[in-house]
Write an enzyme that holds these catalytic residues in place. Structure first.
Site, mmCIF file in Angstrom:
data_model
loop_
_atom_site.group_PDB
_atom_site.id
_atom_site.type_symbol
_atom_site.label_atom_id
_atom_site.label_comp_id
_atom_site.label_asym_id
_atom_site.label_seq_id
_atom_site.Cartn_x
_atom_site.Cartn_y
_atom_site.Cartn_z
ATOM 1 N N THR A 171 0.833 -1.203 0.000
ATOM 2 C CA THR A 171 0.000 0.000 0.000
ATOM 3 C C THR A 171 0.866 1.251 0.000
ATOM 4 O OG1 THR A 171 -0.162 0.023 2.419
ATOM 5 C CG2 THR A 171 -1.944 -1.086 1.201
ATOM 6 N N ASN A 209 0.722 4.668 1.698
ATOM 7 C CA ASN A 209 0.041 5.340 2.800
ATOM 8 C C ASN A 209 0.093 6.845 2.589
ATOM 9 O OD1 ASN A 209 -0.438 3.115 5.051
ATOM 10 N ND2 ASN A 209 1.441 2.671 3.948
ATOM 11 N N GLU A 257 -4.780 3.988 3.394
ATOM 12 C CA GLU A 257 -3.836 3.110 2.705
ATOM 13 C C GLU A 257 -4.389 2.790 1.322
ATOM 14 O OE1 GLU A 257 -2.325 0.523 6.479
ATOM 15 O OE2 GLU A 257 -4.410 0.266 5.823
#
Length: 182
Positions: free
Chosen positions: A39, A41, A117
């Site tokens: 992910t 963020n 995320e």
């Protein structure tokens, strides 16, 4: 908790689309290492904070920050992270990508801070901490849930990815927003 049925409208409805940009920051390091689902963020701005916790879908594009030099920063868990500001990305990575985003507290991990995320549905050769991520949120998949096992969490994330990809690639009223980031 049982996963609710996903109902997707024929086209984005208010408050969508939400078009914003945010810097990519270091997270907890769980997306790639523990879950196998990396992910990007981002900090939660007022616009994202006003949304209910849960899973969202849309389009995104990474913008390198060329006036920044590489730097190493320490993540809260003590791991060193290289912020290259996206300057190592290849041209074929700097295109518009489908995305799925989680906004919430990640109850499985008992987070103390709300997090945003974004899983970009493409493979990348390198990390791109510090780059700018421009994105358009087009809709909501489901609320945030808690899980009893990591396997159940991964299974639901993979379902979110499949649902989101299907919407973005097959529903013209969603696909057309990709052009806004090109």
């Amino acid at each position: 908790m049982t996963r609710p049925e996903t109902i997707i409208p024929e086209k984005p409805t208010s408050p969508y689309p939400i078009h914003t940009t945010a810097p990519i920051i270091s997270g907890f390091g769980r997306g790639s290492s523990e879950l196998g689902i990396p992910t990007a963020n981002i900090p939660i701005n007022a616009q994202l904070n006003s949304l209910p916790t849960g899973i969202y879908y849309g389009w995104c594009k990474i913008h390198p920050v060329s006036d920044q030099n590489d730097e190493t920063r320490t993540r809260p868990d003590g791991q060193l992270i290289l912020f290259n500001h996206g300057n190592k990305l290849q041209a074929n990575e700097l295109v518009v990508h489908p995305m799925v985003m989680s906004i919430g507290w990640n109850p499985f991990y008992q987070n103390k801070e709300k997090a945003a995320e974004i899983h970009i549905m493409s493979k990348f050769e390198r990390d791109f901490y510090g780059a700018e991520l421009e994105f358009i949120v087009l809709g909501y998949v489901r609320p945030e849930l808690d899980y009893t096992t990591k396997e159940a969490l991964i299974e639901d994330i993979l379902t979110d990815i499949r649902i989101s990809r299907d919407i973005l690639e097959n529903k013209e009223e969603y696909t057309k927003y990709k052009k806004e980031l090109e």
